[in-house]
Design an enzyme around this catalytic site. Sequence first.
Site, mmCIF file in Angstrom:
data_model
loop_
_atom_site.group_PDB
_atom_site.id
_atom_site.type_symbol
_atom_site.label_atom_id
_atom_site.label_comp_id
_atom_site.label_asym_id
_atom_site.label_seq_id
_atom_site.Cartn_x
_atom_site.Cartn_y
_atom_site.Cartn_z
ATOM 1 N N ASP A 5 -1.037 -1.443 -4.086
ATOM 2 C CA ASP A 5 -2.404 -1.530 -3.559
ATOM 3 C C ASP A 5 -2.937 -0.115 -3.296
ATOM 4 O O ASP A 5 -2.243 0.706 -2.681
ATOM 5 C CB ASP A 5 -2.336 -2.339 -2.246
ATOM 6 C CG ASP A 5 -3.687 -2.726 -1.706
ATOM 7 O OD1 ASP A 5 -4.640 -2.837 -2.502
ATOM 8 O OD2 ASP A 5 -3.794 -2.947 -0.472
ATOM 9 N N HIS B 138 -11.573 -7.011 -2.115
ATOM 10 C CA HIS B 138 -10.768 -6.384 -1.063
ATOM 11 C C HIS B 138 -11.384 -6.751 0.285
ATOM 12 O O HIS B 138 -12.474 -7.313 0.349
ATOM 13 C CB HIS B 138 -10.776 -4.859 -1.226
ATOM 14 C CG HIS B 138 -9.836 -4.384 -2.280
ATOM 15 N ND1 HIS B 138 -8.724 -3.630 -1.996
ATOM 16 C CD2 HIS B 138 -9.824 -4.586 -3.621
ATOM 17 C CE1 HIS B 138 -8.082 -3.378 -3.121
ATOM 18 N NE2 HIS B 138 -8.727 -3.944 -4.133
ATOM 19 N N GLY B 139 -10.674 -6.397 1.335
ATOM 20 C CA GLY B 139 -11.219 -6.615 2.686
ATOM 21 C C GLY B 139 -11.617 -8.056 2.909
ATOM 22 O O GLY B 139 -12.635 -8.345 3.539
ATOM 23 N N SER C 197 0.863 -1.190 0.000
ATOM 24 C CA SER C 197 0.000 0.000 0.000
ATOM 25 C C SER C 197 0.900 1.241 0.000
ATOM 26 O O SER C 197 2.111 1.133 0.202
ATOM 27 C CB SER C 197 -0.867 -0.003 1.253
ATOM 28 O OG SER C 197 -0.028 0.157 2.393
ATOM 29 N N SER D 44 -10.019 -10.642 4.529
ATOM 30 C CA SER D 44 -9.479 -11.457 5.619
ATOM 31 C C SER D 44 -10.625 -12.191 6.313
ATOM 32 O O SER D 44 -11.740 -11.666 6.418
ATOM 33 C CB SER D 44 -8.745 -10.570 6.630
ATOM 34 O OG SER D 44 -7.428 -10.332 6.174
HETATM 35 P P1 13P Z 1 -8.232 -7.019 4.993
HETATM 36 O O1 13P Z 1 -8.156 -5.872 5.941
HETATM 37 O O2 13P Z 1 -9.530 -7.734 5.102
HETATM 38 O O3 13P Z 1 -7.078 -7.966 5.122
HETATM 39 O O4 13P Z 1 -8.187 -6.428 3.508
HETATM 40 C C1 13P Z 1 -6.965 -6.055 2.917
HETATM 41 C C2 13P Z 1 -7.151 -5.314 1.639
HETATM 42 O O5 13P Z 1 -8.218 -5.266 1.049
HETATM 43 C C3 13P Z 1 -5.971 -4.627 1.094
HETATM 44 O O6 13P Z 1 -6.246 -3.891 -0.056
HETATM 45 O O1 G3H Z 2 -5.836 -1.301 1.980
HETATM 46 C C1 G3H Z 2 -5.685 -1.978 2.958
HETATM 47 C C2 G3H Z 2 -4.485 -2.684 3.413
HETATM 48 O O2 G3H Z 2 -4.820 -3.387 4.557
HETATM 49 C C3 G3H Z 2 -3.283 -1.812 3.596
HETATM 50 O O3 G3H Z 2 -3.234 -1.241 4.835
HETATM 51 O O4 G3H Z 2 -2.582 1.136 4.309
HETATM 52 O O5 G3H Z 2 -2.339 0.181 6.625
HETATM 53 O O6 G3H Z 2 -0.808 -0.551 4.793
HETATM 54 P P1 G3H Z 2 -2.175 -0.045 5.165
HETATM 55 ZN ZN ZN Z 3 -8.114 -2.878 -0.164
#
Ligand code: 13P
Ligand code: G3H
Ligand code: ZN
Length: 346
Positions: free
Chosen positions: A83, A231-232, A50, A234
């Site tokens: 990302d 995304h998201g 990111s 987890s």
């Molecule tokens: P999580 O927070 O669910 O792991 O999602 C990560 C994500 O979407 C990073 O772009």
């Molecule tokens: O976009 C979501 C990822 O979990 C990245 O998180 O921006 O804290 O590195 P971060």
């Molecule tokens: Zn994301």
Amino acid sequence: MPLVPMRQILDEAAKGGYGVGAFNVNNMEQIQAIMAAAEEVQSPVIIQASRGALKYSQLNYLRHLMLAAVELNPGIPVAMHLDHGNSVETCKQAIELGFTSVMMDGSLEADGKKIASYDYNVKITREVVEMAHAKGVTVEGELGALGGIEDGHGAGLAADDSEHLTDPAQAEDFVADTGLDALAVAIGTSHGAYKSMRKNPKTGEMMPPALAMELIHEIHKRLPKCHMVMHGSSSVPPELVAIINQYGGKMKEAYGIPVEQIQDGIKHGVRKINVDTDSRLAITGAIRKVFAEEPAKFDPRDYLAPARTAMQAVVKARMTAFGSAGHAKDYAPLTLEDMKKKYTAK
Ligand code: 13P
Ligand code: G3H
Ligand code: ZN
């Protein structure tokens, strides 16, 4: 195997009917954990950073760590992905650093907070597609907006916001208008550990997030060749949260995305699945355990090595569940130059 364009990893996943985890990294141990898991189960992999990660690690440290991963694991196809890029400039910088894929997240304005207009999203994504494809680099775009905030990125929508989900008819236009390679969809997932605001009206107990899986089904029907991104994603395993809390953590009740729902998405065109929080949970739990059980220890290797092993286990489980395990040697790598030719031939 050199770094491969992410588009190749996604095209091959579509052929094979599986999904590929895209794991976020900030440091060496996380990259090592992903590569060890990929070697263990022979999976292609997408390593992503990111903007926050690039700032934390400084761009060049992360780039060289990723290149070391490729050098040390020549049998694994690896894509290096930006990302949530917020501007043409950020994407350009990543491409110059050697990333083989970028996300232009035009669902939000450049501040990473305000919801952007559709026209802004199309314009900026299209601009990045033109710049990136000229170099054979893959582009992910996003339509609709996710809940939650990670490191200042996010509109601050409620975790299970349902007002900004992806509209399948608009998705058809968006893909045609931008020429992107992969489409991130908003279906009710959110970043971070707390993905649900839902409570059982009778008992008051928290419930898992409600996902609009039907939107993925509908987009896949309309755009069968489109690679979708969740995304998201987890799963926030309760056992990982329990380890953190057992050793002094104070996490609240948390719900993630059940792997079965991701598998349903994979059956309907989801090819890239973003996972960051699960790795964070595994790492934190392992470190807390060492600190609690062996408080005399002070060598970082004593807690970073178990943290790395814990993350490896989560990543391996996801590679297996998403179906990418066993596919590392299915194909010969394409170079960015090969990919560039494919784009110009279109
Ligand atoms: P999580 O927070 O669910 O792991 O999602 C990560 C994500 O979407 C990073 O772009
Ligand atoms: O976009 C979501 C990822 O979990 C990245 O998180 O921006 O804290 O590195 P971060
Ligand atoms: Zn994301």
